[in-house]
Scaffold this active site. Structure first.
Site, PDB file in Angstrom:
ATOM      1  CE  LYS A   1      -2.618   0.222   3.590  1.00  0.00           C
ATOM      2  NZ  LYS A   1      -2.139   1.438   4.300  1.00  0.00           N
TER       3      LYS A   1
ATOM      4  NE  ARG B   1       2.487  -3.274  11.271  1.00  0.00           N
ATOM      5  CZ  ARG B   1       3.290  -3.211  10.209  1.00  0.00           C
ATOM      6  NH1 ARG B   1       4.417  -3.869  10.178  1.00  0.00           N
ATOM      7  NH2 ARG B   1       2.946  -2.497   9.177  1.00  0.00           N
TER       8      ARG B   1
ATOM      9  NE  ARG C   1       6.771  -2.115   5.446  1.00  0.00           N
ATOM     10  CZ  ARG C   1       5.487  -1.792   5.599  1.00  0.00           C
ATOM     11  NH1 ARG C   1       4.729  -1.566   4.558  1.00  0.00           N
ATOM     12  NH2 ARG C   1       4.975  -1.726   6.799  1.00  0.00           N
TER      13      ARG C   1
ATOM     14  NE  ARG D   1       6.706   0.945   9.715  1.00  0.00           N
ATOM     15  CZ  ARG D   1       5.503   1.081   9.166  1.00  0.00           C
ATOM     16  NH1 ARG D   1       5.362   1.810   8.075  1.00  0.00           N
ATOM     17  NH2 ARG D   1       4.453   0.511   9.688  1.00  0.00           N
TER      18      ARG D   1
HETATM   19  P1  AMP Z   1       0.958   2.416   8.853  1.00  0.00           P
HETATM   20  O1  AMP Z   1       2.154   3.152   8.369  1.00  0.00           O
HETATM   21  O2  AMP Z   1      -0.321   2.815   8.130  1.00  0.00           O
HETATM   22  O3  AMP Z   1       1.156   0.931   8.881  1.00  0.00           O
HETATM   23  O4  AMP Z   1       0.724   2.859  10.372  1.00  0.00           O
HETATM   24  C1  AMP Z   1       1.699   2.634  11.381  1.00  0.00           C
HETATM   25  C2  AMP Z   1       1.023   2.594  12.738  1.00  0.00           C
HETATM   26  O5  AMP Z   1       0.375   3.849  12.995  1.00  0.00           O
HETATM   27  C3  AMP Z   1      -0.063   1.560  12.850  1.00  0.00           C
HETATM   28  O6  AMP Z   1       0.466   0.302  13.237  1.00  0.00           O
HETATM   29  C4  AMP Z   1      -0.953   2.155  13.924  1.00  0.00           C
HETATM   30  O7  AMP Z   1      -0.413   1.939  15.218  1.00  0.00           O
HETATM   31  C5  AMP Z   1      -0.885   3.641  13.637  1.00  0.00           C
HETATM   32  N1  AMP Z   1      -1.959   4.069  12.713  1.00  0.00           N
HETATM   33  C6  AMP Z   1      -1.833   4.531  11.438  1.00  0.00           C
HETATM   34  N2  AMP Z   1      -3.020   4.843  10.898  1.00  0.00           N
HETATM   35  C7  AMP Z   1      -3.943   4.577  11.855  1.00  0.00           C
HETATM   36  C8  AMP Z   1      -5.360   4.677  11.907  1.00  0.00           C
HETATM   37  N3  AMP Z   1      -6.083   5.107  10.865  1.00  0.00           N
HETATM   38  N4  AMP Z   1      -5.970   4.316  13.078  1.00  0.00           N
HETATM   39  C9  AMP Z   1      -5.265   3.893  14.142  1.00  0.00           C
HETATM   40  N5  AMP Z   1      -3.941   3.752  14.138  1.00  0.00           N
HETATM   41  C10 AMP Z   1      -3.264   4.088  13.019  1.00  0.00           C
END
Ligand code: AMP
Length: 216
Positions: free
Chosen positions: A13, A171, A127, A160
């Site tokens: 994504k 996750r 990644r 990360r």
């Molecule tokens: P991502 O880069 O989208 O995988 O987001 C990294 C982390 O940020 C996730 O594992 C969540 O802890 C938090 N996070 C990002 N977007 C959201 C969302 N829309 N709602 C809740 N937590 C979020």
């Protein structure tokens, strides 16, 4: 045009979001990036978010929705945006719908990148991210020319914390788009599901095709 990009962690994504943002010139709104920026700057929001992010859990809706609404109130988001990583559930989707309705807009397209669980686990370990410019790479699908070095800017690549194997399973379980969220957009008639097991370029073409655009 307002778009949401949906997909489980590891579906590609982030990579596709960058490509679509480049091709469409839409503002890229990534809640994950916003949280990481706050963590880096050690803001109050960042401190709160970190406790959840480190465990592979979602940050509470109240906190996330407030941050998102503040972001889209800014002028650069007036006419369009691509939301990446938001919404993660129906509560967040409803808040976004409400914000869109208040400006006489709507989510025009919800693009879902689908990948089976087994493949996701294999992918997530590979990644890498540039510490300097944020570009994403993948050991198998999109490797840097030189290990550990960013093709774009020469910066150092890192993994990360939440891409560590133990956190990956949590996750996946907690962060796959829930069926109710997918149904929300299907019922609204805006959902397109894209097979995320194709080569990266094919996924990009399919995503742009769903938006009525062809790849440059
Ligand atoms: P991502 O880069 O989208 O995988 O987001 C990294 C982390 O940020 C996730 O594992 C969540 O802890 C938090 N996070 C990002 N977007 C959201 C969302 N829309 N709602 C809740 N937590 C979020």
């Amino acid at each position: 045009m307002f778009i949401v990009l949906l997909g489980p962690p590891g579906a590609g994504k982030g990579t596709q979001a960058q490509r679509i943002a480049d091709a469409t010139r839409l503002l890229h709104v990534s809640t994950g990036d916003m949280f990481r920026e706050n963590v880096k700057n050690e803001t109050e929001l960042g401190k709160t978010a970190k406790t959840f992010m480190d465990k592979g859990e979602l940050v509470p809706d109240e906190v996330t929705i407030k941050m998102l609404l503040e972001r889209i109130a800014r002028p650069d988001a007036a006419t369009g945006a691509m939301f990446d990583g938001f919404p993660r559930n129906v509560v967040q989707a409803a808040a976004l719908d409400k914000a869109m309705a208040s400006r006489n807009a709507r989510i025009d397209h919800a693009l879902l990148i689908s990948v089976p669980d087994e493949e996701l686990v294999a992918r997530l370990g590979g990644r890498w991210i540039c510490r300097n410019c944020g570009r994403l790479f993948h050991e198998r699908n999109d490797p840097p020319k030189q290990d550990g070095v960013c093709d774009a800017c020469g910066g150092e690549l890192y993994q990360r914390d939440d891409d560590r194997p133990d956190v990956v399973m949590t996750r996946l379980e907690k962060q796959k788009p829930p069926a109710a969220l997918i149904d929300h957009y299907r019922n609204a008639g805006v959902l397109t599901e894209i097979n995320g097991e194709q080569p990266l370029d094919s996924v990009t073409s399919a995503l742009l095709g769903a938006l009525g655009m062809s790849q440059a």
